[in-house]
Structures are given as structure tokens and as C-alpha cells.
Design an enzyme around this catalytic site. Sequence first.
Site, PDB file in Angstrom:
ATOM      1  N   GLY A  12       3.770  10.859   4.087  1.00 34.49           N
ATOM      2  CA  GLY A  12       4.407  11.602   2.993  1.00 34.49           C
ATOM      3  C   GLY A  12       3.798  11.279   1.639  1.00 34.49           C
ATOM      4  N   ARG A  16       9.144  11.772  -5.209  1.00 30.79           N
ATOM      5  CA  ARG A  16      10.117  11.190  -6.129  1.00 30.79           C
ATOM      6  C   ARG A  16       9.593   9.935  -6.832  1.00 30.79           C
ATOM      7  NH1 ARG A  16      14.604  11.503  -1.424  1.00 30.79           N
ATOM      8  NH2 ARG A  16      12.663  11.549  -0.225  1.00 30.79           N
ATOM      9  N   GLN A  73      -1.792  13.264  10.066  1.00 31.18           N
ATOM     10  CA  GLN A  73      -0.900  14.418   9.931  1.00 31.18           C
ATOM     11  C   GLN A  73      -1.424  15.232   8.750  1.00 31.18           C
ATOM     12  OE1 GLN A  73       3.025  13.706   8.365  1.00 31.18           O
ATOM     13  NE2 GLN A  73       3.932  15.432   9.471  1.00 31.18           N
ATOM     14  N   THR A  79       9.299  14.512   9.489  1.00 26.06           N
ATOM     15  CA  THR A  79       9.164  13.238  10.217  1.00 26.06           C
ATOM     16  C   THR A  79       8.930  13.473  11.718  1.00 26.06           C
ATOM     17  OG1 THR A  79      11.587  13.161  10.218  1.00 26.06           O
ATOM     18  CG2 THR A  79      10.468  11.782   8.613  1.00 26.06           C
ATOM     19  N   ARG A 333     -11.184 -18.138 -15.690  1.00 26.43           N
ATOM     20  CA  ARG A 333     -11.577 -16.838 -15.116  1.00 26.43           C
ATOM     21  C   ARG A 333     -12.255 -17.042 -13.759  1.00 26.43           C
ATOM     22  NH1 ARG A 333     -14.961 -14.386 -19.718  1.00 26.43           N
ATOM     23  NH2 ARG A 333     -15.375 -12.844 -18.094  1.00 26.43           N
ATOM     24  N   LYS A 351     -15.478 -19.644 -17.280  1.00 21.55           N
ATOM     25  CA  LYS A 351     -15.793 -18.545 -16.351  1.00 21.55           C
ATOM     26  C   LYS A 351     -16.969 -18.922 -15.477  1.00 21.55           C
ATOM     27  CE  LYS A 351     -18.791 -15.611 -16.480  1.00 21.55           C
ATOM     28  NZ  LYS A 351     -19.859 -14.681 -16.789  1.00 21.55           N
ATOM     29  N   ASN A 377     -17.910 -35.104 -22.080  1.00 22.37           N
ATOM     30  CA  ASN A 377     -16.983 -34.726 -23.142  1.00 22.37           C
ATOM     31  C   ASN A 377     -17.545 -33.515 -23.878  1.00 22.37           C
ATOM     32  OD1 ASN A 377     -14.551 -35.717 -24.881  1.00 22.37           O
ATOM     33  ND2 ASN A 377     -16.154 -35.031 -26.291  1.00 22.37           N
TER      34      ASN A 377
HETATM   35  C1  UD1 Z   1      14.512  10.011   6.378  1.00 24.27           C
HETATM   36  C2  UD1 Z   1      15.469  10.519   7.494  1.00 24.27           C
HETATM   37  C3  UD1 Z   1      16.906  10.209   7.068  1.00 24.27           C
HETATM   38  C4  UD1 Z   1      17.051   8.718   6.859  1.00 24.27           C
HETATM   39  C5  UD1 Z   1      16.015   8.189   5.849  1.00 24.27           C
HETATM   40  C6  UD1 Z   1      16.045   6.683   5.836  1.00 24.27           C
HETATM   41  C7  UD1 Z   1      14.478  12.507   8.527  1.00 24.27           C
HETATM   42  C8  UD1 Z   1      14.481  13.986   8.596  1.00 24.27           C
HETATM   43  N1  UD1 Z   1      15.307  11.944   7.657  1.00 24.27           N
HETATM   44  O1  UD1 Z   1      14.824  10.738   5.187  1.00 24.27           O
HETATM   45  O2  UD1 Z   1      17.815  10.640   8.097  1.00 24.27           O
HETATM   46  O3  UD1 Z   1      18.376   8.431   6.416  1.00 24.27           O
HETATM   47  O4  UD1 Z   1      14.694   8.601   6.219  1.00 24.27           O
HETATM   48  O5  UD1 Z   1      15.204   6.141   4.861  1.00 24.27           O
HETATM   49  O6  UD1 Z   1      13.755  11.883   9.272  1.00 24.27           O
HETATM   50  N2  UD1 Z   1       6.768  11.184   6.477  1.00 24.27           N
HETATM   51  C9  UD1 Z   1       5.619  11.551   7.138  1.00 24.27           C
HETATM   52  N3  UD1 Z   1       5.349  12.870   7.321  1.00 24.27           N
HETATM   53  C10 UD1 Z   1       6.200  13.842   6.910  1.00 24.27           C
HETATM   54  C11 UD1 Z   1       7.386  13.477   6.244  1.00 24.27           C
HETATM   55  C12 UD1 Z   1       7.639  12.129   6.047  1.00 24.27           C
HETATM   56  O7  UD1 Z   1       4.836  10.704   7.550  1.00 24.27           O
HETATM   57  O8  UD1 Z   1       5.875  15.034   7.132  1.00 24.27           O
HETATM   58  C13 UD1 Z   1       7.033   9.747   6.279  1.00 24.27           C
HETATM   59  C14 UD1 Z   1       7.095   9.349   4.814  1.00 24.27           C
HETATM   60  O9  UD1 Z   1       5.836   8.922   4.354  1.00 24.27           O
HETATM   61  C15 UD1 Z   1       8.106   8.221   4.814  1.00 24.27           C
HETATM   62  C16 UD1 Z   1       8.959   8.481   6.039  1.00 24.27           C
HETATM   63  O10 UD1 Z   1       8.274   9.437   6.811  1.00 24.27           O
HETATM   64  O11 UD1 Z   1       7.485   6.949   4.959  1.00 24.27           O
HETATM   65  C17 UD1 Z   1      10.323   9.034   5.656  1.00 24.27           C
HETATM   66  O12 UD1 Z   1      10.160  10.229   4.927  1.00 24.27           O
HETATM   67  P1  UD1 Z   1      11.061  10.588   3.688  1.00 24.27           P
HETATM   68  O13 UD1 Z   1      10.606  11.884   3.147  1.00 24.27           O
HETATM   69  O14 UD1 Z   1      11.156   9.442   2.777  1.00 24.27           O
HETATM   70  O15 UD1 Z   1      12.462  10.836   4.449  1.00 24.27           O
HETATM   71  P2  UD1 Z   1      13.909  10.710   3.835  1.00 24.27           P
HETATM   72  O16 UD1 Z   1      14.218  11.937   3.085  1.00 24.27           O
HETATM   73  O17 UD1 Z   1      14.074   9.418   3.150  1.00 24.27           O
HETATM   74 CA    CA Z   2      12.726   7.693   2.627  1.00 21.95          CA
END
Ligand code: UD1
Ligand code: CA
Length: 458
Positions: A12, A16, A73, A79, A333, A351, A377
Site C-alpha cells: 500500500g 494518510r 502487487q 488486502t 565524525r 574526522k 598534546n
Molecule cells: C485493514 C483491515 C481491517 C483491520 C486493519 C488493521 C482489510 C480490508 N481491512 O484495514 O479490517 O482492522 O487493517 O490494521 O483488510 N496493502 C497491500 N495491498 C493493498 C492494500 C493494502 O499490500 O492493495 C497492505 C498495506 O500496505 C498495509 C496493509 O495491507 O500494510 C493494510 O492495509 P491498510 O490500507 O492499512 O488497511 P486498513 O484500512 O488499515
Molecule cells: Ca492499516
Amino acid sequence: MEELSAIVLAAGEGKRMRSNQPKVLHQVCGKALVEWVCDAAFEAGIQKCITVVGHKAEEVMAYMGQKVQFALQKEQLGTGHAVMQAQPLIKDAQGYVIILCGDTPLIKGSTVKKALDYHISSGNAATVITTELEDATGYGRIIRDASGQVKKIVEHRDTNEQEKAVREINSGIYCFTVKHLLDALNQLNNHNSQGEYYLTDTIEILIAEQFKVGALKIDDSTELLGINNRIQLSQAEAIMQKNIVNKHMENGVTIMAPATTLIHSNVEIGGDTIIYPGCIIEGDTKIQENCMIGPNSRIINSIVEDNVEIQYSVVVDSYVGRDTHIGPFAYLRPGSKIGKEVKIGDFVEVKNAVIGDKSKVSHLTYIGDAEVGKNVNMGCGTVVVNYDGQKKHKTIIGDNAFVGCNTNLVSPVVVNENAYIAAGSTITDEVPKDSLAIARQRQIIKQDWVKKRRGLND
Ligand code: UD1
Ligand code: CA
């Protein structure tokens, strides 16, 4: 023994965070979020750790290196979709897989192990790790039926009023029996408010197929803190910091003001060392016993031997021998190798230089690209002139030499052992051993010059 694998979701963007850097590379106590998670998996005895990368994949892969395997991905479609990308790497695996989020750095190895043990012994097809939070905003909610069995997970966005009130949340960590995971992934769709493939839907799918699905509720919810923004990042830093500082105190280190002290996870500190307020100790620093560090010092990737005192100073990629005093206000350093029983005093910068045992560099001095022998010294205000505007050159000073105050040593130059240099000299040629070098003009006295001048002006 059945194979234990981990899939760490780290593809991801982390919108945020409002950052150019991928979220999972942001650091807590000197280690990237994703590395904390993978390390917890290894600590739990997992043989194979697959990291799913996507957003800025090259950066994440470069950071993690050979430690883990990667699945790409290309598009971040959720997820569930992320886990699908790891499928080819676990397809043949008999056994179990734990899925971890790359943004939950506080998870402990012992908890990963506990989750897998629980999953295996209960004979579940899937086990979701949950916890209860005062404020569950943003997290997926665990929805249970009247008998308390897990029914499904509903994402915050998709909750109704009743579901929103549920405080038990999905940690984002799940254990699966591999064949059931593969079966459920095949049936995932993206029919939800985000149009994403939610991994959380696998729970409902397996339940509908009459497989046993369970939940393991963890009491310490801090371990499951997911980092989505910089406020949560600072919360994780504070929690981790407290753990690290407590560990050192348990090991016999005095930390006077823990709340003002930052210590990275790899740092080692020997017993009876005292850390004064305001210190930052980073990287692979190793501090031995009985040292006094601080106040207000920063030490990065350095080795500090027994009984060393470092006050109000910065030490980077350097070595400090035993019984040596550094500071106040010194700057070591990279490449500084300071011997035993040395004094590096106030406003001294070193350094890429060796300072031999028992030498003194007490004040206002710069030593760069030099080898200083033992028992030397260096007078106040000495400058090693190591840079000619194009190249750096090296200066060598032999044992027992005495360099007078305000000396310039124009590199490359050699001062041999036992030599003396008169204060105020600019040394450009080799000084033989046991001799005195004076490289400045003789003083001239003009008797009554002031009086005469006044007379002229009168
Ligand atoms: C996710 C869970 C939520 C849980 C929360 C806990 C899902 C749909 N939701 O929400 O139920 O309470 O984590 O922290 O699973 N990521 C990918 N590929 C993607 C999307 C995300 O690898 O396409 C990875 C992100 O990098 C991250 C993790 O998955 O490390 C979680 O993704 P994030 O978008 O933070 O999910 P949350 O909205 O927090
Ligand atoms: Ca998360």
C-alpha cells in the site's frame, strides 16, 4: 514438521501518511515498520517470509534485501488481492500461513507464535487475531453471532450503526491453513464501498463452507496498533521507546530521564552505565560498562568502551577507547578512532583520524585525516589543514609530540616523535624527532613606539 510461512502485506501507499516515502519504510526506533513485522515472524520460528510489495516496490525491496522473498502487487486492489499475489510462492506449501500487515510494527514474535500455536491446536481453517479498543474508528469490526462465534468482519466504512458500536476489532493478522486460504481467495470479489478485494471476506466465505473459523483475542491491544498516519507513528515510537528503555534499565543501565532518551532497537549498553537526560543513541551503537553518557549527546553507529564519559557531544561512526573523556561540545565524525585514556575536550572536531592512547586534544581544535600517536598534546586552536581546495591529504604526528597552541599543520606533513612545535607555527615541512620547529616570524619590539606616535599626533 508442517511448513510455517508468513505473508507480510506491504504494497500500500499509505496515503494518510502524506509522504513521498512508502508507509512501510517509515521508521520506529531506527527500524522500518515492515522490518519490525518480518523480524517478529522470524523470531516466531517462521521459515519463509513473503513480503508483498507494490507502491515504490524497488525501495522496499532494496531496504529489506535478501532477508525475505517478494511478491509484486502491481496495482493495489486491496488486502485480499495482495495475498493473491503471494499465491505462487505458497501454492505447494503444506501447512500454515500467518498473514501480517506491514504497518503493525509492535507485534511481538511471541504473539505470532501464540497465534500459530492456537490456530494449529484448535484445528481451525482460519483464525483472526482480535483485540478490544476504546476507540475502534478505522478498524474492521468482528461480528459474532448469538453464541459468540465469529460470523464476519465488516470494514469501518461498511458498518451499520449497530456494527459501528462493536469494540472488538480485526488486527489485520490471520492464521490460515494454506489449502483453505487458497480456496477462499478463489472466491473473493470486490463488491464493497471501496471496490477492493478485502482479505477480511475470506472469513465469511470459509464459514459459509462450514469450515471452523475462530478468533484469538489479545489483551494487550498496543501490540496491534496499525500505523496509518503520523500521529499513530509517534504513538508507536513512544510505546517501542518505553519497551527499549525499560529493557536497558532491567539490564542494569541507569537512565535518568527515560522520557527524554531515544535508544534504537539494536543498541547495546553495558551495566552501570548512566545515561543522562536528552541522549539519542542510534544504529548499531555498542556502549560498554560504567560509562557516563550525556547530557544531550547523540551517538550513532559507534563503539564506546568501558568507563568513557561523553558530555554534550555528537559521535558518528566512530570508536572510543576505554577511560576516555569526550566533550563537552565535541564532534567525532565518521572514521574517528580514539584510543584509551584520551581527552577530547570542548569544541574539538575529529574526522577520519586516529588519536593514540593518553593523548590530549583539550580545546578548539580540528583534526581531519590524521594519525596522532600516543601521549601527544595538541594545543588549543590547532588546525590540521587537510584540504587544499581540491584534495584531502594526511598528517602524521608521532608519539609524545607537543603541538603548541594555534598551530596549523598543512597536510601532507609529518611531525616525528618527541618533537615540539612552537605556538603559532604554520608547519609545512617534516619535523624531525626530538627537535623544535618554529615557523613564525620573530617578535620585534619597537621601544617607545606608542609614545612617539602620540607625540606626532599631538
Ligand atoms: C485493514 C483491515 C481491517 C483491520 C486493519 C488493521 C482489510 C480490508 N481491512 O484495514 O479490517 O482492522 O487493517 O490494521 O483488510 N496493502 C497491500 N495491498 C493493498 C492494500 C493494502 O499490500 O492493495 C497492505 C498495506 O500496505 C498495509 C496493509 O495491507 O500494510 C493494510 O492495509 P491498510 O490500507 O492499512 O488497511 P486498513 O484500512 O488499515
Ligand atoms: Ca492499516
